[in-house]
Motif scaffolding. Structure first.
Motif, short mmCIF file in Angstrom:
data_model
loop_
_atom_site.label_atom_id
_atom_site.label_comp_id
_atom_site.label_asym_id
_atom_site.label_seq_id
_atom_site.Cartn_x
_atom_site.Cartn_y
_atom_site.Cartn_z
N UNK A 96 0.82 -1.21 0.00
CA UNK A 96 0.00 0.00 0.00
C UNK A 96 0.87 1.27 0.00
N UNK A 97 1.97 1.25 0.76
CA UNK A 97 2.80 2.44 0.89
C UNK A 97 4.28 2.07 0.88
N UNK A 98 5.10 2.99 0.35
CA UNK A 98 6.56 2.85 0.37
C UNK A 98 7.10 4.19 0.89
N UNK A 99 7.09 4.35 2.21
CA UNK A 99 7.48 5.62 2.82
C UNK A 99 9.00 5.67 3.00
N UNK A 100 9.55 6.88 2.98
CA UNK A 100 11.01 6.97 2.96
C UNK A 100 11.52 8.21 3.68
N UNK A 139 1.45 8.66 0.50
CA UNK A 139 0.03 8.35 0.61
C UNK A 139 -0.51 8.20 2.01
N UNK A 140 0.36 8.06 3.01
CA UNK A 140 -0.11 8.06 4.39
C UNK A 140 -0.51 9.49 4.76
N UNK A 141 -1.34 9.67 5.79
CA UNK A 141 -1.70 11.04 6.20
C UNK A 141 -0.45 11.88 6.45
N UNK A 142 -0.52 13.13 6.04
CA UNK A 142 0.65 14.02 6.09
C UNK A 142 1.30 14.05 7.47
N UNK A 143 2.61 13.84 7.49
CA UNK A 143 3.37 13.92 8.72
C UNK A 143 3.37 12.68 9.58
N UNK A 144 2.72 11.59 9.12
CA UNK A 144 2.62 10.40 9.97
C UNK A 144 3.66 9.34 9.65
N UNK A 145 4.41 9.50 8.57
CA UNK A 145 5.34 8.44 8.17
C UNK A 145 6.75 8.99 7.89
N UNK A 146 6.89 9.76 6.81
CA UNK A 146 8.20 10.24 6.42
C UNK A 146 8.88 11.09 7.48
N UNK A 187 -0.95 6.34 15.99
CA UNK A 187 -0.49 4.97 15.82
C UNK A 187 0.48 4.82 14.67
N UNK A 188 0.19 5.56 13.58
CA UNK A 188 1.10 5.51 12.42
C UNK A 188 2.46 6.11 12.76
N UNK A 189 2.46 7.24 13.46
CA UNK A 189 3.73 7.86 13.85
C UNK A 189 4.57 6.88 14.65
N UNK A 190 3.96 6.24 15.63
CA UNK A 190 4.70 5.27 16.46
C UNK A 190 5.14 4.07 15.63
N UNK A 191 4.29 3.60 14.74
CA UNK A 191 4.63 2.42 13.94
C UNK A 191 5.84 2.68 13.04
N UNK A 192 5.82 3.80 12.33
CA UNK A 192 6.94 4.10 11.43
C UNK A 192 8.21 4.42 12.22
N UNK A 193 8.07 5.13 13.33
CA UNK A 193 9.24 5.42 14.17
C UNK A 193 9.85 4.15 14.73
N UNK A 194 8.98 3.28 15.27
CA UNK A 194 9.47 2.05 15.89
C UNK A 194 10.11 1.12 14.87
#
Length: 208
Positions: free
Chosen positions: A50-54, A73-80, A112-119
């Motif tokens: 679904x997503x390829x965040x970087x 494609x994730x909500x702004x500021x929640x992944x990259x 949850x997304x912020x924590x998931x990508x950070x972790x």
């Protein structure tokens, strides 16, 4: 001086949160082209995700490091951005992280997304082997073939960093020393050779 991942190695970690899978890959990159190629490679390798965040940071000579990130494609500021924050905190440069997400059907929410990508990036960073890159002064020195082996042994015994050896009419060594250390190197050479050999400066270079 700074640290960066070892060359030509891809580091990986997989994290599962509420049935979503987060596959994080970390690799050394030295410029924008390297980073974009790494991201494109993972999009090609996992086209059904679904997503390829970087996020990536690389050193630029004489300037601030370049930093980039993408939520893909994730909500702004929640992944990259969270991924980039973790890379900044690591202190490493010339590094890129790509997190491939397979959605598991359960929404995690922004927090949850912020924590998931950070972790996920933090866990992958624990697997990264790093090396130190240091700028050093380079000097060349030449010895007759008959004496070269003995002087090379003497230099190595004193911890001199021999970067290159070339053979011609004489044997020429390229020696690396800390910035400002050329005078000390020549003092050492003078003591070893009774003042018959002097190293010539040939500039500086980055050394791992």
């Amino acid at each position: 001086m700074y640290c960066r991942p070892v060359a030509d190695v891809e580091f990986f970690n997989e994290l599962e949160i509420k049935r979503s899978k987060f596959l994080t890959f970390i690799r050394r990159v030295e410029n924008e082209s390297d980073a974009r190629a790494f991201i494109a490679e993972l999009k090609s390798r996992y086209p059904d995700a679904r997503h390829h965040c970087s996020a990536y940071i690389y050193h630029v000579e004489g300037a601030h490091p370049v930093e980039r990130s993408s939520d893909d494609g994730e909500p702004s500021g929640t992944a990259g951005t969270p991924m980039l924050d973790v890379l900044r905190g690591s202190g490493l440069l010339d590094i890129a992280a790509v997190t491939v997400r397979y959605f598991g059907g359960v929404k995690l929410g922004a927090g949850g997304l912020v924590h998931a990508y950070s972790d996920s990036v933090s866990a992958c960073l624990k697997r990264v082997d790093a090396v130190t890159r240091t700028q050093k002064e380079l000097n060349v020195v030449s010895f007759p073939h008959a004496d070269a082996g003995r002087w090379e042994s003497e230099l190595r015994a004193r911890g001199v960093d021999i970067r290159d050896v070339s053979y011609g009419a004489e044997v020429t060594y390229t020696l690396a020393c800390p910035m400002g250390g050329s005078a000390m190197l020549n003092d050492m050479l003078a003591a070893l050779t009774q003042g018959t050999v002097v190293a010539q400066s040939v500039g500086t270079d980055w050394v791992e």
